[in-house]
Write an enzyme that holds these catalytic residues in place. Structure first.
Site, mmCIF file in Angstrom:
data_model
loop_
_atom_site.group_PDB
_atom_site.id
_atom_site.type_symbol
_atom_site.label_atom_id
_atom_site.label_comp_id
_atom_site.label_asym_id
_atom_site.label_seq_id
_atom_site.Cartn_x
_atom_site.Cartn_y
_atom_site.Cartn_z
ATOM 1 N N ARG A 45 0.838 -1.223 0.000
ATOM 2 C CA ARG A 45 0.000 0.000 0.000
ATOM 3 C C ARG A 45 0.868 1.266 0.000
ATOM 4 O O ARG A 45 0.499 2.281 -0.577
ATOM 5 C CB ARG A 45 -0.973 0.019 1.180
ATOM 6 C CG ARG A 45 -0.285 0.070 2.518
ATOM 7 C CD ARG A 45 -1.266 0.210 3.680
ATOM 8 N NE ARG A 45 -0.591 -0.076 4.937
ATOM 9 C CZ ARG A 45 -0.846 0.544 6.086
ATOM 10 N NH1 ARG A 45 -1.755 1.486 6.139
ATOM 11 N NH2 ARG A 45 -0.209 0.215 7.184
ATOM 12 N N GLU B 93 -18.777 4.453 -0.137
ATOM 13 C CA GLU B 93 -17.985 3.759 -1.157
ATOM 14 C C GLU B 93 -18.752 3.537 -2.451
ATOM 15 O O GLU B 93 -18.190 3.634 -3.543
ATOM 16 C CB GLU B 93 -17.493 2.407 -0.609
ATOM 17 C CG GLU B 93 -16.524 2.531 0.562
ATOM 18 C CD GLU B 93 -17.231 2.764 1.911
ATOM 19 O OE1 GLU B 93 -18.484 2.698 1.949
ATOM 20 O OE2 GLU B 93 -16.537 3.002 2.913
ATOM 21 N N PHE C 68 -14.513 -3.056 1.474
ATOM 22 C CA PHE C 68 -15.569 -2.115 1.074
ATOM 23 C C PHE C 68 -15.560 -1.865 -0.432
ATOM 24 O O PHE C 68 -16.579 -1.446 -0.987
ATOM 25 C CB PHE C 68 -15.413 -0.814 1.855
ATOM 26 C CG PHE C 68 -15.214 -1.064 3.330
ATOM 27 C CD1 PHE C 68 -16.115 -1.871 4.016
ATOM 28 C CD2 PHE C 68 -14.122 -0.567 4.013
ATOM 29 C CE1 PHE C 68 -15.930 -2.159 5.368
ATOM 30 C CE2 PHE C 68 -13.927 -0.851 5.360
ATOM 31 C CZ PHE C 68 -14.838 -1.647 6.045
ATOM 32 N N HIS D 225 -5.475 -3.123 2.312
ATOM 33 C CA HIS D 225 -5.871 -3.875 3.514
ATOM 34 C C HIS D 225 -6.606 -5.160 3.144
ATOM 35 O O HIS D 225 -7.629 -5.514 3.723
ATOM 36 C CB HIS D 225 -6.721 -3.000 4.445
ATOM 37 C CG HIS D 225 -5.961 -1.841 5.031
ATOM 38 N ND1 HIS D 225 -5.432 -0.826 4.261
ATOM 39 C CD2 HIS D 225 -5.628 -1.551 6.307
ATOM 40 C CE1 HIS D 225 -4.812 0.038 5.038
ATOM 41 N NE2 HIS D 225 -4.897 -0.376 6.283
ATOM 42 N N ARG E 72 -1.570 -4.375 3.957
ATOM 43 C CA ARG E 72 -1.239 -3.436 5.031
ATOM 44 C C ARG E 72 0.142 -3.730 5.607
ATOM 45 O O ARG E 72 0.865 -2.813 5.990
ATOM 46 C CB ARG E 72 -2.292 -3.550 6.128
ATOM 47 C CG ARG E 72 -1.957 -2.746 7.378
ATOM 48 C CD ARG E 72 -3.088 -2.816 8.399
ATOM 49 N NE ARG E 72 -2.779 -1.989 9.551
ATOM 50 C CZ ARG E 72 -2.184 -2.433 10.662
ATOM 51 N NH1 ARG E 72 -1.846 -3.700 10.778
ATOM 52 N NH2 ARG E 72 -1.940 -1.610 11.662
#
Lengths: 312, 274
Positions: free
Chosen positions: A8, A56, A81, A107, A165
């Protein structure tokens, strides 16, 4: 080996780097810019970063609208999400019309760690694979993550990019060439093929060393493009080794394991065992501990490899 | 608007309605009620309001229209055909396997369709993205969306409304086709999304109301939208579901049903074709 860096982190840096070259690159986030690392882009190009707030579904479709008016949008939030909550938006507004939207999902997987099962998305690859025309990229390290972002920008069509992550070692050098749809052989071997994706590539390389100590020769393949799958490479490795273990930080249902089984069942029937989340939800804990808890670490892969060889 | 132009638009709207009935009758399925309720609005948009070029449907500088209530594709297709995007005769292929006229709008295969739609709420957000992209580029492109009143029960509509209001997307204009009926009954009985003006004002929108079957009223609403330079505009368009076909007017049962041969003849008579 260089310092560890989360994919990320590399994603955020790459957006800022390529944002300077591609003036029509825009980035959208859903109140997670500090975590998804799109904040790095925001700092460099505040006028091209749009925080959509905690909404989202709207973000995914706003990105779609922007793609239809000359922009190359990256829409970012946690994998849960993006692929989870907004599956139907992605399916109908991006996938079906094949719109040029990039989904930067961070994540992903169990290594979200302490946040626990609600945030540990181990289903995103399976969900995205069902969408016709969707390209799915799951880079193994920071070098590959950067190049995946570049490739996604230059690719016309929807791309789902999966980032983690947890900080992971850098596996590739500066001369590494990345191509969408091409797997990469990390190490050769003849007894069993370890076909891995994302952060599991590192674990597979560790398993290879453990197996070598027991006199077993394992090849390691990095499949960073899960769709379209590099079937030629998968079939070639299966044919050579006669046994396959897939390794992914994702449910064994419908992800890399599913893709490899579908491919080999039709083109080169071969015993396949799947390392991954075994049809269960995650739990809170330090990321590294969870890799062991859910049998995703090098030792667990090595055990699976021996079991796969026994099936020959 | 002068009387002659009003007469011309009324004739266009009549032809749009005939096309709607032809399409739904030929397919033996589809959504006539909500298509008929926006026929006059579509006539105004495609023949007065939108800056478009049917010979160049992908022209980047064109205004955009998103039919967020995508099930009213017969209305959109009939308007596009009247405007010259494709032959009117093709409306009779609607929903047929080999046709480019899908049950819900498909931007990849139908000239003039700016966004694939049908899953309610998504077009609202997509129109925001189109407006945002043009706003940051400083273009004169305007973006229009048509939403159903039932559609506003979708949470995503309000996510989009919040976004557009906060971003002051003044190049964006939604129209809510307020015919008061959804599949399961009156919207007031199912899950009442009203009152609209108060809700949209709270979301920082400019709110205008119009009579969906009066061209002066429609024109005034879209002119008010253009005049507002610091907010998005929503037009609450008071309409009659099934407008123009006697037995379909204000009837829930004609939301998604096709007329039989006898009913088709009555509809054509109502629309002045017989």
């Amino acid at each position: 080996m260089a310092d560890k860096i989360a994919t990320r982190e590399a994603y955020g840096k790459a957006l800022a780097e390529f944002g300077a070259i591609y003036e029509n690159l825009v980035v959208l986030d859903a109140d997670l810019a500090a975590a998804t690392k799109t904040a790095t882009f925001k700092k460099a190009f505040p006028e091209r970063h749009f925080d959509c707030g905690i909404a989202e579904n709207n973000m995914i479709c706003v990105a779609t609208g922007m793609s239809l008016c000359g922009k190359i949008p990256f829409a970012s939030t946690f994998a849960m999400f993006a692929a989870g909550r907004s599956f139907e938006q992605i399916r109908n507004s991006i996938g079906y019309p094949h719109n040029n939207v990039k989904i930067g999902a961070t994540h992903a997987g169990i290594t979200v760690g302490e946040d626990g099962a609600t945030h540990q998305c181990c289903e995103d690859i399976a969900l995205m694979r069902t969408i016709p025309g969707m390209t799915i990229l799951n880079p193994a390290d920071a070098v590959e993550a950067r190049l995946a972002v570049k490739a996604a920008i230059e690719f016309e069509g929807p791309v789902y990019l999966r980032f983690g992550r947890m900080a992971v070692p850098v596996l590739f050098g500066d001369d590494y060439k990345f191509e969408i749809g091409k797997g990469v052989k990390m190490a050769d071997g003849s007894d069993v093929a370890l076909i891995a994706t994302g952060i599991e590539v590192e674990q597979a390389l560790g398993a290879r060393e453990l197996l070598a100590a027991d006199g077993i020769s394992a090849s390691v393949v990095n499949i960073s493009t899960i769709k379209p799958l590099d079937e030629a490479l998968v079939v070639a490795e299966a044919a050579k080794c006669g046994a396959v273990v897939t390794c992914e930080e994702h449910t064994v249902i419908g992800g890399l394991g599913g893709a490899v089984c579908e491919c080999l069942a039709e083109k080169k029937p071969t015993p396949v065992l799947r390392v991954g989340i075994q049809d269960e939800f995650g739990r809170s804990g330090p990321a590294k501990e969870l890799l062991s808890y859910y049998h995703l670490d090098a030792a667990a892969i090595a055990e699976k490899a021996k079991a796969a060889i026994a099936l020959k | 608007m002068d009387t002659q132009r009003k007469t011309e638009l009324a004739e266009i709207a009549r032809k749009i309605r005939v096309g709607i009935i032809d399409a739904v009758y030929s397919a033996n399925s589809g959504h006539p009620g909500g298509s008929l309720s926006i026929a006059d609005v579509l006539a105004y948009l495609y023949f007065e309001e939108l800056n478009i070029d049917p010979k160049n449907p992908d022209w980047p500088g064109r205004d955009r229209l998103v039919l967020s209530k995508g099930h009213c594709a017969p209305g959109l297709y009939s308007a596009l055909a009247q405007r010259g995007y494709f032959p009117v005769e093709d409306l009779k292929t609607f929903r047929k396997t080999a046709s480019y006229l899908q049950g819900h709008p498909d931007m990849k295969h139908t000239p003039g369709v700016d966004m694939t739609s049908g899953s309610l709420g998504q077009g609202a957000s997509t129109s925001c993205g189109m407006a945002l992209a043009n706003k940051i580029d400083g273009t004169s492109v305007r973006v229009y969306a048509i939403l159903g009143d039932g559609e506003t029960e979708e949470g995503q509509v309000w996510e989009a409304a919040m976004f557009a209001g906060n971003r002051k997307l003044s190049n964006l204009c939604w129209l809510v086709d307020f015919n008061g009926l959804q599949i399961d009954g009156p919207i007031a009985d199912v899950n009442d999304p009203t009152p609209y003006p108060e809700k949209f004002r709270a979301f920082k929108w400019n709110v205008v109301e119009c009579d969906a079957h009066d061209f002066d009223s429609i024109e005034a609403a879209y002119q008010a939208a253009r005049a507002c330079t610091d907010k998005p505009t929503v037009i609450i368009s008071h309409s009659i579901k099934g407008k123009g076909v006697s037995y379909m007017e204000n009837s829930v049962s004609w939301h998604g049903a096709a007329p039989n041969a006898e009913q088709y003849e009555v509809a054509m008579k109502d629309l002045g074709e017989r």
